[in-house]
Design a protein around this motif. Structure first.
Motif, PDB file in Angstrom:
ATOM      1  N   GLU A  24     -14.612  -8.766  -8.789  1.00 12.66           N
ATOM      2  CA  GLU A  24     -15.644  -8.664  -9.814  1.00 12.66           C
ATOM      3  C   GLU A  24     -16.618  -7.553  -9.469  1.00 12.66           C
ATOM      4  OE1 GLU A  24     -17.681 -12.371 -10.236  1.00 12.66           O
ATOM      5  OE2 GLU A  24     -15.896 -13.427 -10.946  1.00 12.66           O
ATOM      6  N   ARG A  25     -17.132  -6.929 -10.514  1.00 14.44           N
ATOM      7  CA  ARG A  25     -18.143  -5.889 -10.374  1.00 14.44           C
ATOM      8  C   ARG A  25     -19.232  -6.161 -11.401  1.00 14.44           C
ATOM      9  NH1 ARG A  25     -15.935  -5.587  -6.357  1.00 14.44           N
ATOM     10  NH2 ARG A  25     -14.703  -3.913  -5.489  1.00 14.44           N
ATOM     11  N   THR A  26     -20.453  -5.778 -11.070  1.00 16.29           N
ATOM     12  CA  THR A  26     -21.547  -5.905 -12.025  1.00 16.29           C
ATOM     13  C   THR A  26     -21.839  -4.525 -12.593  1.00 16.29           C
ATOM     14  OG1 THR A  26     -22.468  -7.814 -10.881  1.00 16.29           O
ATOM     15  CG2 THR A  26     -23.946  -6.611 -12.356  1.00 16.29           C
ATOM     16  N   PHE A  27     -21.767  -4.437 -13.908  1.00 19.42           N
ATOM     17  CA  PHE A  27     -22.008  -3.188 -14.617  1.00 19.42           C
ATOM     18  C   PHE A  27     -23.365  -3.263 -15.294  1.00 19.42           C
ATOM     19  CE2 PHE A  27     -17.467  -3.967 -14.523  1.00 19.42           C
ATOM     20  CZ  PHE A  27     -16.973  -2.770 -14.029  1.00 19.42           C
ATOM     21  N   LYS A  28     -24.161  -2.210 -15.134  1.00 18.25           N
ATOM     22  CA  LYS A  28     -25.437  -2.124 -15.830  1.00 18.25           C
ATOM     23  C   LYS A  28     -25.298  -1.037 -16.881  1.00 18.25           C
ATOM     24  CE  LYS A  28     -30.359  -1.579 -15.495  1.00 18.25           C
ATOM     25  NZ  LYS A  28     -31.529  -1.381 -14.687  1.00 18.25           N
ATOM     26  N   PHE A  29     -25.552  -1.410 -18.130  1.00 17.59           N
ATOM     27  CA  PHE A  29     -25.410  -0.481 -19.234  1.00 17.59           C
ATOM     28  C   PHE A  29     -26.698   0.318 -19.389  1.00 17.59           C
ATOM     29  CE2 PHE A  29     -22.417  -3.910 -19.843  1.00 17.59           C
ATOM     30  CZ  PHE A  29     -21.242  -3.212 -20.059  1.00 17.59           C
ATOM     31  N   VAL A  65     -11.147  -8.010 -23.088  1.00 13.45           N
ATOM     32  CA  VAL A  65     -10.141  -7.714 -24.109  1.00 13.45           C
ATOM     33  C   VAL A  65     -10.811  -6.950 -25.249  1.00 13.45           C
ATOM     34  CG1 VAL A  65      -8.533  -8.684 -25.796  1.00 13.45           C
ATOM     35  CG2 VAL A  65      -8.753  -9.743 -23.538  1.00 13.45           C
ATOM     36  N   CYS A  66     -10.241  -5.815 -25.599  1.00 13.22           N
ATOM     37  CA  CYS A  66     -10.684  -5.065 -26.770  1.00 13.22           C
ATOM     38  C   CYS A  66      -9.922  -5.629 -27.961  1.00 13.22           C
ATOM     39  CB  CYS A  66     -10.396  -3.574 -26.593  1.00 13.22           C
ATOM     40  SG  CYS A  66     -11.248  -2.864 -25.173  1.00 13.22           S
ATOM     41  N   TYR A  89     -16.801 -11.367 -22.954  1.00 15.61           N
ATOM     42  CA  TYR A  89     -15.735 -10.559 -22.379  1.00 15.61           C
ATOM     43  C   TYR A  89     -14.846  -9.909 -23.437  1.00 15.61           C
ATOM     44  CZ  TYR A  89     -17.351 -13.152 -18.387  1.00 15.61           C
ATOM     45  OH  TYR A  89     -18.152 -13.710 -17.428  1.00 15.61           O
ATOM     46  N   VAL A  90     -15.354  -9.775 -24.660  1.00 15.77           N
ATOM     47  CA  VAL A  90     -14.585  -9.089 -25.699  1.00 15.77           C
ATOM     48  C   VAL A  90     -15.359  -7.889 -26.217  1.00 15.77           C
ATOM     49  CG1 VAL A  90     -13.352 -11.177 -26.407  1.00 15.77           C
ATOM     50  CG2 VAL A  90     -15.409 -10.503 -27.628  1.00 15.77           C
ATOM     51  N   ALA A  91     -14.602  -6.897 -26.664  1.00 17.52           N
ATOM     52  CA  ALA A  91     -15.181  -5.729 -27.334  1.00 17.52           C
ATOM     53  C   ALA A  91     -14.661  -5.727 -28.761  1.00 17.52           C
ATOM     54  CB  ALA A  91     -14.773  -4.447 -26.616  1.00 17.52           C
ATOM     55  N   CYS A 111     -21.871 -12.501 -34.578  1.00 19.11           N
ATOM     56  CA  CYS A 111     -21.489 -12.855 -33.199  1.00 19.11           C
ATOM     57  C   CYS A 111     -22.325 -12.031 -32.214  1.00 19.11           C
ATOM     58  CB  CYS A 111     -20.007 -12.592 -32.964  1.00 19.11           C
ATOM     59  SG  CYS A 111     -18.886 -13.390 -34.115  1.00 19.11           S
ATOM     60  N   PRO A 112     -23.618 -12.330 -32.091  1.00 14.62           N
ATOM     61  CA  PRO A 112     -24.470 -11.500 -31.225  1.00 14.62           C
ATOM     62  C   PRO A 112     -24.107 -11.575 -29.740  1.00 14.62           C
ATOM     63  CG  PRO A 112     -25.670 -13.418 -32.033  1.00 14.62           C
ATOM     64  CD  PRO A 112     -24.356 -13.393 -32.753  1.00 14.62           C
ATOM     65  N   GLU A 113     -23.277 -12.544 -29.365  1.00 16.65           N
ATOM     66  CA  GLU A 113     -22.834 -12.642 -27.966  1.00 16.65           C
ATOM     67  C   GLU A 113     -21.861 -11.519 -27.610  1.00 16.65           C
ATOM     68  OE1 GLU A 113     -23.522 -16.663 -29.824  1.00 16.65           O
ATOM     69  OE2 GLU A 113     -22.316 -14.921 -30.342  1.00 16.65           O
ATOM     70  N   VAL A 114     -21.281 -10.875 -28.613  1.00 14.83           N
ATOM     71  CA  VAL A 114     -20.384  -9.733 -28.393  1.00 14.83           C
ATOM     72  C   VAL A 114     -21.261  -8.499 -28.227  1.00 14.83           C
ATOM     73  CG1 VAL A 114     -18.556  -8.299 -29.370  1.00 14.83           C
ATOM     74  CG2 VAL A 114     -18.523 -10.779 -29.734  1.00 14.83           C
ATOM     75  N   SER A 115     -21.190  -7.883 -27.058  1.00 13.26           N
ATOM     76  CA  SER A 115     -22.096  -6.768 -26.787  1.00 13.26           C
ATOM     77  C   SER A 115     -21.374  -5.450 -26.526  1.00 13.26           C
ATOM     78  CB  SER A 115     -22.989  -7.106 -25.594  1.00 13.26           C
ATOM     79  OG  SER A 115     -22.204  -7.316 -24.437  1.00 13.26           O
ATOM     80  N   MET A 116     -20.043  -5.441 -26.707  1.00 16.15           N
ATOM     81  CA  MET A 116     -19.289  -4.211 -26.452  1.00 16.15           C
ATOM     82  C   MET A 116     -18.534  -3.787 -27.705  1.00 16.15           C
ATOM     83  SD  MET A 116     -17.820  -4.939 -22.623  1.00 16.15           S
ATOM     84  CE  MET A 116     -17.382  -6.657 -22.902  1.00 16.15           C
ATOM     85  N   ILE A 117     -18.418  -2.489 -27.891  1.00 15.69           N
ATOM     86  CA  ILE A 117     -17.673  -1.912 -29.011  1.00 15.69           C
ATOM     87  C   ILE A 117     -16.617  -0.968 -28.449  1.00 15.69           C
ATOM     88  CG2 ILE A 117     -17.816  -0.430 -31.047  1.00 15.69           C
ATOM     89  CD1 ILE A 117     -20.713  -1.334 -31.364  1.00 15.69           C
TER      90      ILE A 117
END
Length: 132
Positions: A24-29, A65-66, A89-91, A111-117
Motif C-alpha cells: 500500500e502507498r498513500t497518495f496525496k493529490f 478500478v477505472c 477505489y473507483v474512477a 456519488c460524492p465518494e468517487v473522487s477520481m476521474i
C-alpha cells in the motif's frame, strides 16, 4: 532489455515473513489535498474489465478500478447502494464530449465518494483533447 540488464540488489530487512509486506502507498493529490491509501494497481476502463463486479472484488485489497463509461446513472446508484465500500477505489471514466462531461458531473454529484476521474480519449496528443 533482458534479465541480464537488470540488477536486483538484496537488502536487509526486519521482516520475518512475506506476509508482513505491505504494498500500500498513500497518495496525496496536489490540487484537492485529499489522500488515498491504496495498492498502486489499476484495472483498465475497458468494457469487460472496468466493471462494478471487478471493483467489488478489488476493493477489499485497496486496488483501483477505472469503471468503463457505458454504465448509466441508475447503474451507478445501484452500485453505490450495493457496494459503498468500493467507491473510494473507483474512477469514473469519461470522454471529452459535452454529453460525457454532463454525465460524469451527474455521476459525481450522485456519488460524492468517487473522487477520481479517468479521461478516456483515443489520442491524448490531439489539439481537440488539449482544448477540451
Amino acid at each position: 532489455l533482458d534479465f541480464k540488464d537488470v540488477l536486483i540488489r538484496p537488502k536487509r530487512s526486519t521482516l520475518k515473513s512475506r506476509s508482513e509486506v505491505s504494498v500500500e502507498r498513500t497518495f496525496k493529490f496536489k490540487h484537492s489535498g485529499r489522500t488515498l491509501t491504496a495498492v498502486p494497481l489499476l484495472a483498465a476502463n475497458m468494457d469487460t474489465v472496468g466493471t462494478f463486479e471487478m471493483a467489488a472484488a478489488f476493493a477489499p485489497h485497496k486496488c483501483i478500478v477505472c469503471i468503463h463509461k457505458h454504465y448509466s446513472l441508475e447503474e451507478w446508484l445501484n452500485f453505490k447502494t450495493s457496494s459503498p465500500e468500493a467507491l473510494p477505489y473507483v474512477a469514473c471514466s469519461t470522454g471529452s464530449s459535452t454529453s460525457d462531461m454532463e454525465k460524469t458531473a451527474a455521476i459525481l454529484g450522485a456519488c460524492p465518494e468517487v473522487s477520481m476521474i479517468c479521461l478516456d480519449v483515443a489520442n491524448g496528443y490531439s489539439e481537440f483533447f488539449v482544448e477540451a
